[in-house]
Design a protein around this motif. Structure first.
Motif, PDB file in Angstrom:
ATOM      1  N   GLN A  15       0.822  -1.203   0.000  1.00  0.00           N
ATOM      2  CA  GLN A  15       0.000   0.000   0.000  1.00  0.00           C
ATOM      3  C   GLN A  15       0.860   1.259   0.000  1.00  0.00           C
ATOM      4  O   GLN A  15       0.512   2.269  -0.619  1.00  0.00           O
ATOM      5  CB  GLN A  15      -0.949  -0.005   1.202  1.00  0.00           C
ATOM      6  N   THR A  16       1.996   1.196   0.683  1.00  0.00           N
ATOM      7  CA  THR A  16       2.889   2.357   0.725  1.00  0.00           C
ATOM      8  C   THR A  16       3.534   2.608  -0.637  1.00  0.00           C
ATOM      9  O   THR A  16       3.504   3.728  -1.148  1.00  0.00           O
ATOM     10  CB  THR A  16       3.979   2.163   1.787  1.00  0.00           C
ATOM     11  N   SER A  18       2.618   1.627  -3.556  1.00  0.00           N
ATOM     12  CA  SER A  18       1.659   1.877  -4.638  1.00  0.00           C
ATOM     13  C   SER A  18       1.215   3.328  -4.701  1.00  0.00           C
ATOM     14  O   SER A  18       0.604   3.752  -5.692  1.00  0.00           O
ATOM     15  CB  SER A  18       0.433   0.973  -4.479  1.00  0.00           C
ATOM     16  N   ARG A  19       1.492   4.113  -3.653  1.00  0.00           N
ATOM     17  CA  ARG A  19       1.108   5.528  -3.650  1.00  0.00           C
ATOM     18  C   ARG A  19       1.798   6.318  -4.767  1.00  0.00           C
ATOM     19  O   ARG A  19       1.331   7.381  -5.159  1.00  0.00           O
ATOM     20  CB  ARG A  19       1.450   6.165  -2.299  1.00  0.00           C
ATOM     21  N   LYS A 200       5.402  14.936  -5.294  1.00  0.00           N
ATOM     22  CA  LYS A 200       5.122  13.509  -5.091  1.00  0.00           C
ATOM     23  C   LYS A 200       6.145  12.849  -4.176  1.00  0.00           C
ATOM     24  O   LYS A 200       5.738  12.168  -3.216  1.00  0.00           O
ATOM     25  CB  LYS A 200       5.030  12.772  -6.421  1.00  0.00           C
ATOM     26  N   LEU A 204       5.406  11.225  -0.481  1.00  0.00           N
ATOM     27  CA  LEU A 204       5.820   9.875  -0.111  1.00  0.00           C
ATOM     28  C   LEU A 204       6.623   9.895   1.189  1.00  0.00           C
ATOM     29  O   LEU A 204       6.429   9.040   2.061  1.00  0.00           O
ATOM     30  CB  LEU A 204       6.642   9.246  -1.229  1.00  0.00           C
ATOM     31  N   THR A 207       4.491  10.156   4.150  1.00  0.00           N
ATOM     32  CA  THR A 207       3.859   8.882   4.497  1.00  0.00           C
ATOM     33  C   THR A 207       4.837   7.922   5.171  1.00  0.00           C
ATOM     34  O   THR A 207       4.498   7.249   6.148  1.00  0.00           O
ATOM     35  CB  THR A 207       3.286   8.210   3.234  1.00  0.00           C
TER      36      THR A 207
END
Length: 374
Positions: A15-16, A18-19, A200, A204, A207
């Motif tokens: 999930q990380t 794929s961001r 972007k 990331l 996150t």
């Protein structure tokens, strides 16, 4: 090729990474996540051709090694529905048929040829480097990212500017209405360098950084940067162009200083801004005799609101207008109890700083005013 891995750990990593993927990719293979198994370690990589993120995860019952790619959305949606348990991957290296076995069932899906996946160029040995604690980088990004622009004519404003000197490192962001200058006084380079990080990779990092501890190493040249932290590695192209002289627009002579409780001001703004004009979002601040009055009105609908809160101010009465959502963004980006609003006159930018700052930081936020109607 065969290996087992925790479903929860794998899903969190997938999930990380794929961001970074875009909804519309120029290459179909970029809808996939690239896997590589080697010596009991599984690496996962995703990319949008400009930014790439890679992470690693230890696996058990490993048999063989190799590379393959799987379409990310289907894989994530299937694994996230499995409770925390070991799952086993069996990959036919010739047909790329993949079987995923879990406690009460199995999935069958097709892999993609890993040779089609574009690998980012790692660059040469002439990179400059910056090392800083993960918590400081996270704080700097949280404070500055909201102020970046979306300007096709000035792309250099669309990212976070890292200005590195032997004395300190400064993170800067501005969209022309607001400006953030966050000096990390304990972080410095061997010599002067600078680069502009796009949104972007900065998002990331926002996150990933809360999950990591220790130091972050940023290696960069004129075109690209590689960020290594814990179990993650982010590579990105940088924004080219010269960043404006941000220090020249920060007013230095601000005789009027208002100290006010940040959360009290945020609460008042949220209530009063409901009545602001939808066209302008204008909020008026009037300061007089230790009282800050927040007001808004919408002449088209004959609505208005006004609220007063206590502050520390002993200067002449004055009024200034700000865009309400912009002012709320600024106040939410600062983490302190009291803020100081420094003003010169209603036509010049307001400077907002934390009332108390640690010895390792120097944060200044600039907000342009709006014209008040008489």
């Amino acid at each position: 090729m065969k290996f087992s891995v925790s479903s929860t750990a794998l899903c969190n990593r997938l999930q990380t990474v794929s961001r970074v993927q875009s909804s519309k990719n120029s290459l179909a293979i970029l809808d996939c996540i690239l896997f590589e198994l080697s010596d009991g370690v599984l690496s996962m990589m995703a990319s949008d051709s400009e930014t790439t993120i890679k992470t690693t995860l230890s696996v058990g019952d490993c048999d063989g090694g190799g590379r393959f790619a799987i379409e990310s959305k289907q894989l994530i949606n299937s694994i996230k529905e499995i409770s925390d348990q070991p799952i086993v991957f069996n990959i036919n290296e010739e047909t790329l048929q993949i079987e995923i076995n879990y406690q009460n069932g199995k999935y069958n899906l097709m892999g993609q040829n890993a040779a089609e996946y574009p690998i980012p160029v790692s660059g040469d040995d002439t990179y400059a480097q910056l090392t800083l604690p993960a918590n400081l980088l996270l704080d700097g990004i949280n404070r500055s990212l909201f102020a970046t622009a979306d300007d096709d004519l000035r792309p250099q404003m669309n990212g976070v500017y890292f200005d590195i000197t032997p004395d300190f490192t400064t993170l800067v962001a501005s969209d022309g209405h607001k400006l953030v200058r966050d000096r990390l006084l304990s972080v410095h380079g061997d010599e002067a360098h600078a680069f502009i990080m796009p949104k972007k990779p900065a998002l990331l990092l926002k996150t990933v950084l809360p999950k990591e501890e220790g130091d972050v190493q940023i290696s960069f040249n004129d075109r690209s940067a590689k960020i290594v932290l814990g179990t993650y590695e982010i590579s990105s192209q940088l924004i080219e162009g010269r960043y404006p002289n941000y220090n020249s627009v920060i007013p230095t002579d601000n005789p009027f200083r208002i100290r006010v409780d940040r959360m009290a001001l945020i609460s008042a703004l949220r209530r009063v801004s409901v009545f602001a004009s939808a066209a302008s979002s204008l909020i008026k601040l009037h300061i007089d005799n230790n009282t800050l009055t927040v007001s808004a009105q919408d002449l088209d609908f004959s609505t208005s609101a006004e609220e007063s809160i206590m502050c520390e101010y002993d200067g002449n009465p004055m009024s200034i207008g700000f865009n309400g959502p912009y002012l709320l963004e600024v106040l939410n980006s600062i983490t302190c109890q009291d803020i100081v609003l420094e003003l010169a006159d209603p036509s010049r930018a307001g400077v907002i700083v934390p009332a108390e700052q640690s010895d390792s930081e120097d944060l200044i936020v600039l907000l342009m005013p709006m014209m008040l109607q008489d």
